[in-house]
Write a protein that holds these residues in place. Structure first.
Motif, PDB file in Angstrom:
ATOM      1  N   ASN A  60       0.821  -1.216   0.000  1.00 22.62           N
ATOM      2  CA  ASN A  60       0.000   0.000   0.000  1.00 22.62           C
ATOM      3  C   ASN A  60       0.858   1.271   0.000  1.00 22.62           C
ATOM      4  OD1 ASN A  60      -2.521   1.347  -0.013  1.00 22.62           O
ATOM      5  ND2 ASN A  60      -2.316   1.741   2.176  1.00 22.62           N
ATOM      6  N   LEU A  61       2.159   1.134  -0.192  1.00 18.81           N
ATOM      7  CA  LEU A  61       3.043   2.294  -0.195  1.00 18.81           C
ATOM      8  C   LEU A  61       3.651   2.512  -1.572  1.00 18.81           C
ATOM      9  CD1 LEU A  61       5.003   1.704   3.126  1.00 18.81           C
ATOM     10  CD2 LEU A  61       3.059   3.240   2.747  1.00 18.81           C
ATOM     11  N   GLU A  62       3.768   3.779  -1.952  1.00 22.45           N
ATOM     12  CA  GLU A  62       4.504   4.101  -3.167  1.00 22.45           C
ATOM     13  C   GLU A  62       5.530   5.177  -2.832  1.00 22.45           C
ATOM     14  OE1 GLU A  62       1.860   5.420  -6.191  1.00 22.45           O
ATOM     15  OE2 GLU A  62       1.087   7.093  -5.048  1.00 22.45           O
ATOM     16  N   PRO A  63       6.760   4.984  -3.290  1.00 29.21           N
ATOM     17  CA  PRO A  63       7.820   5.942  -2.994  1.00 29.21           C
ATOM     18  C   PRO A  63       7.573   7.274  -3.689  1.00 29.21           C
ATOM     19  CG  PRO A  63       8.695   3.944  -3.990  1.00 29.21           C
ATOM     20  CD  PRO A  63       7.218   3.853  -4.049  1.00 29.21           C
ATOM     21  N   ILE A  64       8.058   8.322  -3.067  1.00 24.53           N
ATOM     22  CA  ILE A  64       8.020   9.650  -3.664  1.00 24.53           C
ATOM     23  C   ILE A  64       9.453   9.973  -4.054  1.00 24.53           C
ATOM     24  CG2 ILE A  64       7.567  12.097  -3.266  1.00 24.53           C
ATOM     25  CD1 ILE A  64       5.621  11.191  -1.062  1.00 24.53           C
ATOM     26  N   GLU A  65       9.659  10.258  -5.313  1.00 24.24           N
ATOM     27  CA  GLU A  65      11.002  10.559  -5.793  1.00 24.24           C
ATOM     28  C   GLU A  65      11.280  12.047  -5.628  1.00 24.24           C
ATOM     29  OE1 GLU A  65      12.077   8.808  -9.541  1.00 24.24           O
ATOM     30  OE2 GLU A  65      10.448   7.368  -9.325  1.00 24.24           O
ATOM     31  N   TRP A  66      12.286  12.365  -4.861  1.00 21.67           N
ATOM     32  CA  TRP A  66      12.697  13.752  -4.644  1.00 21.67           C
ATOM     33  C   TRP A  66      13.988  13.990  -5.406  1.00 21.67           C
ATOM     34  CZ3 TRP A  66       9.036  16.592  -2.822  1.00 21.67           C
ATOM     35  CH2 TRP A  66       8.126  16.066  -1.914  1.00 21.67           C
ATOM     36  N   GLY A  67      13.913  13.915  -6.754  1.00 15.03           N
ATOM     37  CA  GLY A  67      15.092  14.180  -7.559  1.00 15.03           C
ATOM     38  C   GLY A  67      16.083  13.036  -7.592  1.00 15.03           C
ATOM     39  N   MET A  68      15.662  11.845  -7.201  1.00 15.52           N
ATOM     40  CA  MET A  68      16.563  10.699  -7.217  1.00 15.52           C
ATOM     41  C   MET A  68      16.448  10.022  -8.569  1.00 15.52           C
ATOM     42  SD  MET A  68      15.742   9.409  -3.314  1.00 15.52           S
ATOM     43  CE  MET A  68      15.645   7.749  -3.815  1.00 15.52           C
ATOM     44  N   ALA A  69      17.524  10.011  -9.339  1.00 15.94           N
ATOM     45  CA  ALA A  69      17.506   9.467 -10.701  1.00 15.94           C
ATOM     46  C   ALA A  69      17.244   7.963 -10.710  1.00 15.94           C
ATOM     47  CB  ALA A  69      18.814   9.780 -11.408  1.00 15.94           C
ATOM     48  N   SER A  70      17.958   7.210  -9.901  1.00 19.98           N
ATOM     49  CA  SER A  70      17.711   5.764  -9.866  1.00 19.98           C
ATOM     50  C   SER A  70      17.905   5.256  -8.445  1.00 19.98           C
ATOM     51  CB  SER A  70      18.624   5.019 -10.831  1.00 19.98           C
ATOM     52  OG  SER A  70      19.943   5.037 -10.367  1.00 19.98           O
ATOM     53  N   PRO A  71      16.884   5.350  -7.636  1.00 20.82           N
ATOM     54  CA  PRO A  71      16.979   4.906  -6.248  1.00 20.82           C
ATOM     55  C   PRO A  71      17.331   3.424  -6.155  1.00 20.82           C
ATOM     56  CG  PRO A  71      14.823   5.878  -6.729  1.00 20.82           C
ATOM     57  CD  PRO A  71      15.587   5.831  -8.005  1.00 20.82           C
ATOM     58  N   HIS A  72      18.078   3.061  -5.120  1.00 25.06           N
ATOM     59  CA  HIS A  72      18.516   1.673  -4.993  1.00 25.06           C
ATOM     60  C   HIS A  72      17.366   0.708  -4.772  1.00 25.06           C
ATOM     61  CE1 HIS A  72      18.316   2.830  -0.749  1.00 25.06           C
ATOM     62  NE2 HIS A  72      18.086   1.571  -0.516  1.00 25.06           N
ATOM     63  N   TRP A  73      16.237   1.151  -4.222  1.00 23.15           N
ATOM     64  CA  TRP A  73      15.106   0.246  -3.995  1.00 23.15           C
ATOM     65  C   TRP A  73      14.479  -0.193  -5.312  1.00 23.15           C
ATOM     66  CZ3 TRP A  73      11.133   2.655  -6.274  1.00 23.15           C
ATOM     67  CH2 TRP A  73      11.121   4.044  -6.256  1.00 23.15           C
TER      68      TRP A  73
END
Length: 78
Positions: A60-73
């Motif tokens: 039920n969670l979705e990450p919020i990208e704060w300028g991260m080009a390719s997050p490790h997750w």
């Protein structure tokens, strides 16, 4: 058995807000990884601005990208 995908400190939002008050926070930060429930990772999440805390399953969670080009997750297999 699944592992937790998201790291502590990641900003997330809830995918399903069906039973949540309209005044509830929109974004949260993962503060802890909790034991699996029905073989699914659980997290404690918090919105510091409103002081709201919740427990939510990873599904039920979705990450919020704060300028991260390719997050490790994102690179981990699901």
């Amino acid at each position: 058995m699944r592992d937790h995908t998201f790291p502590i400190g990641l900003s997330v939002r809830l995918k399903d807000r069906t039973y949540i008050s309209p005044g509830a926070a929109e974004t949260y930060r993962i503060t802890a990884k909790l034991p699996l429930t029905s073989n699914w990772p659980q997290y404690r999440i918090r919105n510091d601005e409103l002081g709201q805390e919740r427990v939510s399953g990873e599904d039920n969670l979705e990450p919020i990208e704060w300028g991260m080009a390719s997050p490790h997750w994102r690179s981990r297999s699901r």
